[in-house]
Design a protein around this motif. Sequence first.
Motif, PDB file in Angstrom:
ATOM      1  N   PRO A  66       0.822  -1.099  -0.005  1.00  0.00           N
ATOM      2  CA  PRO A  66       0.045   0.055   0.090  1.00  0.00           C
ATOM      3  C   PRO A  66       0.825   1.201   0.202  1.00  0.00           C
ATOM      4  O   PRO A  66       2.026   1.172   0.330  1.00  0.00           O
TER       5      PRO A  66
ATOM      6  N   LEU B 247       1.542   4.298   1.658  1.00  0.00           N
ATOM      7  CA  LEU B 247       1.306   4.802   2.650  1.00  0.00           C
ATOM      8  C   LEU B 247       2.107   6.132   2.627  1.00  0.00           C
ATOM      9  O   LEU B 247       3.185   6.276   2.180  1.00  0.00           O
TER      10      LEU B 247
ATOM     11  N   GLN C  47       3.115   8.740   7.838  1.00  0.00           N
ATOM     12  CA  GLN C  47       2.745   7.758   8.555  1.00  0.00           C
ATOM     13  C   GLN C  47       3.574   6.691   8.885  1.00  0.00           C
ATOM     14  O   GLN C  47       3.684   5.960   9.810  1.00  0.00           O
TER      15      GLN C  47
ATOM     16  N   THR D 222      -6.409   8.811  11.453  1.00  0.00           N
ATOM     17  CA  THR D 222      -6.486   8.351  10.143  1.00  0.00           C
ATOM     18  C   THR D 222      -6.086   6.600  10.383  1.00  0.00           C
ATOM     19  O   THR D 222      -6.481   5.679   9.535  1.00  0.00           O
ATOM     20  N   MET D 223      -4.865   6.689  11.228  1.00  0.00           N
ATOM     21  CA  MET D 223      -4.341   5.156  11.106  1.00  0.00           C
ATOM     22  C   MET D 223      -4.898   4.480  11.952  1.00  0.00           C
ATOM     23  O   MET D 223      -4.793   3.183  11.761  1.00  0.00           O
ATOM     24  N   THR D 224      -5.569   4.722  13.037  1.00  0.00           N
ATOM     25  CA  THR D 224      -6.366   3.692  13.859  1.00  0.00           C
ATOM     26  C   THR D 224      -7.690   3.308  13.191  1.00  0.00           C
ATOM     27  O   THR D 224      -7.773   2.074  13.241  1.00  0.00           O
ATOM     28  N   ALA D 225      -8.160   4.147  12.163  1.00  0.00           N
ATOM     29  CA  ALA D 225      -9.369   4.069  11.419  1.00  0.00           C
ATOM     30  C   ALA D 225      -8.786   2.673  10.246  1.00  0.00           C
ATOM     31  O   ALA D 225      -9.515   1.978  10.360  1.00  0.00           O
ATOM     32  N   SER D 226      -7.616   2.769  10.121  1.00  0.00           N
ATOM     33  CA  SER D 226      -7.068   1.656   9.028  1.00  0.00           C
ATOM     34  C   SER D 226      -6.314   0.483   9.497  1.00  0.00           C
ATOM     35  O   SER D 226      -5.908  -0.191   8.804  1.00  0.00           O
ATOM     36  N   GLY D 227      -6.392   0.593  11.046  1.00  0.00           N
ATOM     37  CA  GLY D 227      -5.971  -0.661  11.648  1.00  0.00           C
ATOM     38  C   GLY D 227      -4.542  -0.577  11.736  1.00  0.00           C
ATOM     39  O   GLY D 227      -3.692  -1.833  11.833  1.00  0.00           O
ATOM     40  N   LEU D 228      -3.706   0.670  11.523  1.00  0.00           N
ATOM     41  CA  LEU D 228      -2.091   0.561  11.744  1.00  0.00           C
ATOM     42  C   LEU D 228      -1.642   0.933  13.067  1.00  0.00           C
ATOM     43  O   LEU D 228      -0.461   0.480  13.448  1.00  0.00           O
TER      44      LEU D 228
ATOM     45  N   ARG E 101      -0.345  -5.713  11.983  1.00  0.00           N
ATOM     46  CA  ARG E 101      -0.305  -5.498  10.614  1.00  0.00           C
ATOM     47  C   ARG E 101       0.397  -4.359  10.165  1.00  0.00           C
ATOM     48  O   ARG E 101       1.272  -4.695   9.164  1.00  0.00           O
TER      49      ARG E 101
END
Length: 147
Positions: A28, A30, A34, A69-75, A95
């Motif tokens: 991806p 990123l 990030q 943003t990164m919490t929402a995408s599971g990072l 992940r």
Amino acid sequence: MDTATEFGRLIGPLRRAVLRTRRSDDLPDLPEAQIELLRALSGAGPLTPREVAARLRVAPSTVSNLVRTMTASGLIERTPSSTDLRTVHLAASPRALDLLDRYDRVSTGALQGALDQLTPQSREALDRALPALAELLATLEGEGERA
């Protein structure tokens, strides 16, 4: 042309060339901000947003936006502090750690392949330049602290 000007002109294209190698492994795309945040978390373990902002030398609001943003995408995983309910600790998710490992392997492989195509003299010159580049980075980061 002086060294500072030439070096400044090469930094961006070099960075972008390395970033493009990630696309070849279907990783991806990123944003670099990030990736820097994930590197800070992977190297230090759980940190508060304030600690992350200090390490990255960015505004707390920047960290807050990245974390959202990164919490929402599971990072990133957020864990409330056991001692202060107003504080959270941030950690890179499994992940995210896997992605960082894959980014590093792909980037290192691409860089090694490019280095292998250089003359031995050029490879040796780059090897000798690494300590000076590390010192330059430390100097530039120190100037940011004084500003």
